[in-house]
Design a protein around this motif. Structure first.
Motif, mmCIF file in Angstrom:
data_model
loop_
_atom_site.group_PDB
_atom_site.id
_atom_site.type_symbol
_atom_site.label_atom_id
_atom_site.label_comp_id
_atom_site.label_asym_id
_atom_site.label_seq_id
_atom_site.Cartn_x
_atom_site.Cartn_y
_atom_site.Cartn_z
ATOM 1 N N TYR A 85 0.854 -1.185 0.000
ATOM 2 C CA TYR A 85 0.000 0.000 0.000
ATOM 3 C C TYR A 85 0.888 1.233 0.000
ATOM 4 O O TYR A 85 1.736 1.393 0.866
ATOM 5 C CB TYR A 85 -0.918 0.002 1.221
ATOM 6 C CG TYR A 85 -1.780 1.239 1.363
ATOM 7 C CD1 TYR A 85 -2.682 1.609 0.365
ATOM 8 C CD2 TYR A 85 -1.690 2.041 2.501
ATOM 9 C CE1 TYR A 85 -3.477 2.740 0.503
ATOM 10 C CE2 TYR A 85 -2.481 3.167 2.649
ATOM 11 C CZ TYR A 85 -3.375 3.519 1.643
ATOM 12 O OH TYR A 85 -4.156 4.650 1.781
ATOM 13 N N GLU A 103 -16.274 -3.700 8.311
ATOM 14 C CA GLU A 103 -15.732 -2.347 8.408
ATOM 15 C C GLU A 103 -14.225 -2.390 8.181
ATOM 16 O O GLU A 103 -13.518 -3.213 8.769
ATOM 17 C CB GLU A 103 -16.039 -1.744 9.780
ATOM 18 C CG GLU A 103 -17.534 -1.604 10.047
ATOM 19 C CD GLU A 103 -17.839 -1.099 11.447
ATOM 20 O OE1 GLU A 103 -16.870 -0.806 12.185
ATOM 21 O OE2 GLU A 103 -19.026 -1.003 11.798
ATOM 22 N N VAL A 104 -13.734 -1.502 7.301
ATOM 23 C CA VAL A 104 -12.307 -1.415 6.985
ATOM 24 C C VAL A 104 -11.804 -0.036 7.356
ATOM 25 O O VAL A 104 -12.449 0.981 7.044
ATOM 26 C CB VAL A 104 -12.044 -1.671 5.482
ATOM 27 C CG1 VAL A 104 -10.550 -1.565 5.171
ATOM 28 C CG2 VAL A 104 -12.585 -3.029 5.059
ATOM 29 N N SER A 105 -10.668 0.021 8.013
ATOM 30 C CA SER A 105 -10.048 1.299 8.358
ATOM 31 C C SER A 105 -8.540 1.157 8.230
ATOM 32 O O SER A 105 -8.007 0.047 8.113
ATOM 33 C CB SER A 105 -10.427 1.742 9.779
ATOM 34 O OG SER A 105 -10.035 0.753 10.725
ATOM 35 N N TYR A 106 -7.851 2.296 8.245
ATOM 36 C CA TYR A 106 -6.392 2.274 8.155
ATOM 37 C C TYR A 106 -5.820 3.172 9.246
ATOM 38 O O TYR A 106 -6.061 4.381 9.266
ATOM 39 C CB TYR A 106 -5.912 2.746 6.783
ATOM 40 C CG TYR A 106 -4.411 2.623 6.620
ATOM 41 C CD1 TYR A 106 -3.836 1.435 6.186
ATOM 42 C CD2 TYR A 106 -3.562 3.686 6.938
ATOM 43 C CE1 TYR A 106 -2.468 1.296 6.061
ATOM 44 C CE2 TYR A 106 -2.194 3.559 6.823
ATOM 45 C CZ TYR A 106 -1.642 2.370 6.381
ATOM 46 O OH TYR A 106 -0.277 2.239 6.276
ATOM 47 N N PHE A 110 -3.849 -1.870 8.051
ATOM 48 C CA PHE A 110 -5.257 -2.111 7.766
ATOM 49 C C PHE A 110 -5.913 -2.874 8.913
ATOM 50 O O PHE A 110 -5.356 -3.825 9.447
ATOM 51 C CB PHE A 110 -5.405 -2.921 6.471
ATOM 52 C CG PHE A 110 -5.116 -2.119 5.244
ATOM 53 C CD1 PHE A 110 -6.080 -1.276 4.710
ATOM 54 C CD2 PHE A 110 -3.877 -2.198 4.630
ATOM 55 C CE1 PHE A 110 -5.810 -0.516 3.578
ATOM 56 C CE2 PHE A 110 -3.599 -1.445 3.496
ATOM 57 C CZ PHE A 110 -4.572 -0.599 2.969
ATOM 58 N N VAL A 112 -9.569 -4.751 9.634
ATOM 59 C CA VAL A 112 -10.832 -5.224 9.076
ATOM 60 C C VAL A 112 -11.631 -5.864 10.206
ATOM 61 O O VAL A 112 -11.182 -6.832 10.824
ATOM 62 C CB VAL A 112 -10.604 -6.243 7.942
ATOM 63 C CG1 VAL A 112 -11.951 -6.704 7.392
ATOM 64 C CG2 VAL A 112 -9.753 -5.638 6.842
ATOM 65 N N GLU A 130 -13.506 -6.663 0.484
ATOM 66 C CA GLU A 130 -13.707 -5.395 1.179
ATOM 67 C C GLU A 130 -12.467 -4.508 1.104
ATOM 68 O O GLU A 130 -12.574 -3.284 0.985
ATOM 69 C CB GLU A 130 -14.094 -5.656 2.637
ATOM 70 C CG GLU A 130 -15.452 -6.319 2.809
ATOM 71 C CD GLU A 130 -16.597 -5.457 2.283
ATOM 72 O OE1 GLU A 130 -16.529 -4.228 2.424
ATOM 73 O OE2 GLU A 130 -17.553 -6.028 1.735
ATOM 74 N N LEU A 131 -11.292 -5.110 1.174
ATOM 75 C CA LEU A 131 -10.063 -4.326 1.028
ATOM 76 C C LEU A 131 -9.974 -3.721 -0.369
ATOM 77 O O LEU A 131 -9.556 -2.565 -0.538
ATOM 78 C CB LEU A 131 -8.840 -5.207 1.300
ATOM 79 C CG LEU A 131 -8.550 -5.518 2.768
ATOM 80 C CD1 LEU A 131 -7.492 -6.619 2.874
ATOM 81 C CD2 LEU A 131 -8.070 -4.261 3.508
ATOM 82 N N TRP A 134 -12.248 -0.757 -0.542
ATOM 83 C CA TRP A 134 -11.673 0.355 0.227
ATOM 84 C C TRP A 134 -10.550 1.030 -0.549
ATOM 85 O O TRP A 134 -10.478 2.270 -0.614
ATOM 86 C CB TRP A 134 -11.153 -0.157 1.568
ATOM 87 C CG TRP A 134 -10.728 0.927 2.521
ATOM 88 C CD1 TRP A 134 -11.481 1.490 3.507
ATOM 89 C CD2 TRP A 134 -9.442 1.568 2.574
ATOM 90 N NE1 TRP A 134 -10.751 2.445 4.172
ATOM 91 C CE2 TRP A 134 -9.506 2.518 3.623
ATOM 92 C CE3 TRP A 134 -8.266 1.445 1.855
ATOM 93 C CZ2 TRP A 134 -8.412 3.331 3.952
ATOM 94 C CZ3 TRP A 134 -7.183 2.259 2.168
ATOM 95 C CH2 TRP A 134 -7.255 3.186 3.213
ATOM 96 N N GLN A 137 -11.897 3.126 -3.407
ATOM 97 C CA GLN A 137 -12.451 4.377 -2.905
ATOM 98 C C GLN A 137 -11.337 5.352 -2.523
ATOM 99 O O GLN A 137 -11.424 6.555 -2.780
ATOM 100 C CB GLN A 137 -13.353 4.101 -1.704
ATOM 101 C CG GLN A 137 -14.631 3.350 -2.048
ATOM 102 C CD GLN A 137 -15.394 2.881 -0.816
ATOM 103 O OE1 GLN A 137 -14.925 3.025 0.312
ATOM 104 N NE2 GLN A 137 -16.565 2.305 -1.034
ATOM 105 N N ARG A 138 -10.271 4.810 -1.931
ATOM 106 C CA ARG A 138 -9.151 5.644 -1.510
ATOM 107 C C ARG A 138 -8.456 6.283 -2.706
ATOM 108 O O ARG A 138 -8.192 7.493 -2.726
ATOM 109 C CB ARG A 138 -8.158 4.778 -0.733
ATOM 110 C CG ARG A 138 -6.861 5.444 -0.325
ATOM 111 C CD ARG A 138 -7.049 6.399 0.824
ATOM 112 N NE ARG A 138 -7.171 7.777 0.387
ATOM 113 C CZ ARG A 138 -7.280 8.813 1.201
ATOM 114 N NH1 ARG A 138 -7.282 8.617 2.516
ATOM 115 N NH2 ARG A 138 -7.394 10.026 0.740
#
Length: 247
Positions: A85, A103-106, A110, A112, A130-131, A134, A137-138
């Motif tokens: 990434y 739900e995915v966040s960084y 990462f 999840v 899902e990753l 994400w 979208q990023r």
């Protein structure tokens, strides 16, 4: 499909003629070689061009093979795994929760959060899917922000700017001013993504890849050569296929 002999190896390539280019070029990506020729080129001119590029093609294929052999492989999407990434390897943490959605966040890696109803056999497929969403979208947001900055600074008006799954190339600017950016650039450092966006925006002013174009790009981005150099060296590592998992 054409064939050119490099050393003791026959290299198959896809030939594409384009009225939008002023010079011939070769693009090498893992498992694919594309030759872009002028619409006026005959077979002899294309062959002469390929012969003149034999050493370059040999070196490019060798580098691609070496990078492909070393690129990241994510065998399981589980806590402790790492994935590429923005030019680095990011740690993955997968947790269970009682919520209804994935739900995915960084946050320095990462995270999840998987609902408890997700079956273990579906774990990898759902996390990978899902990753991928994400990341798309990023990069879509990054491209939008970068383009807005350059369009405002240089009074540019592209027709559209979209991210896309591109088989070859990192970006394109169509005759009508529609720009495509390869979403796999989310794996590259952000300044490399910025270079590709600026490169395609520069084509709104100068369509060809001649000296005028590179001078114009240098005006827009004085250090573009450093960013382009990173992409030339590491392009084979920008492979998002590890996110394609079957249920």
């Amino acid at each position: 499909m054409g064939v050119v002999r490099v050393g003791q190896t026959d290299i198959r390539y896809e030939l594409r003629r384009s009225a939008a280019v002023s010079e011939r070029r070769i693009t090498v990506t893992p498992g694919h070689v594309e030759v872009v020729a002028l619409t006026t080129d005959d077979a002899a001119e294309i062959d002469a061009f390929l012969q003149s590029k034999r050493q370059w093609l040999f070196n490019a294929l060798r580098d691609i093979e070496a990078q492909t052999a070393m690129r990241a492989v994510v065998p399981r999407f589980m806590t402790g795994s790492k994935m590429p990434y923005r030019g680095r390897m990011a740690r993955l943490t997968v947790r269970r929760h009682d919520g209804p959605h994935v739900e995915v966040s960084y946050r320095s890696g990462f995270i999840v959060d998987l609902p408890s109803w997700v079956r273990q056999r579906d774990h990898d497929t759902i996390v990978a899917t899902e990753l991928k969403l994400w990341l798309k979208q990023r990069v879509r947001r990054d491209v939008s922000e970068i383009a807005e900055l350059y369009c405002k600074r240089f009074a540019l008006k592209p027709r559209t700017i979209r991210i896309a799954d591109m088989k070859t190339g990192w970006g394109s600017c169509g005759p009508s001013g529609s720009i495509l950016i390869n979403w796999a650039l989310v794996l590259a450092p952000k300044n490399v993504l910025e270079y590709v966006v600026a490169h395609e925006l520069a084509h709104l002013t100068v369509r060809t890849h001649g000296s005028e174009f590179w001078a114009h790009l240098a005006m827009m981005m004085p250090d573009y050569e450093r960013r382009k150099g990173w992409l030339d060296v590491h392009q084979a590592s920008l492979d998002v296929s590890f996110l394609d998992r079957s249920a």
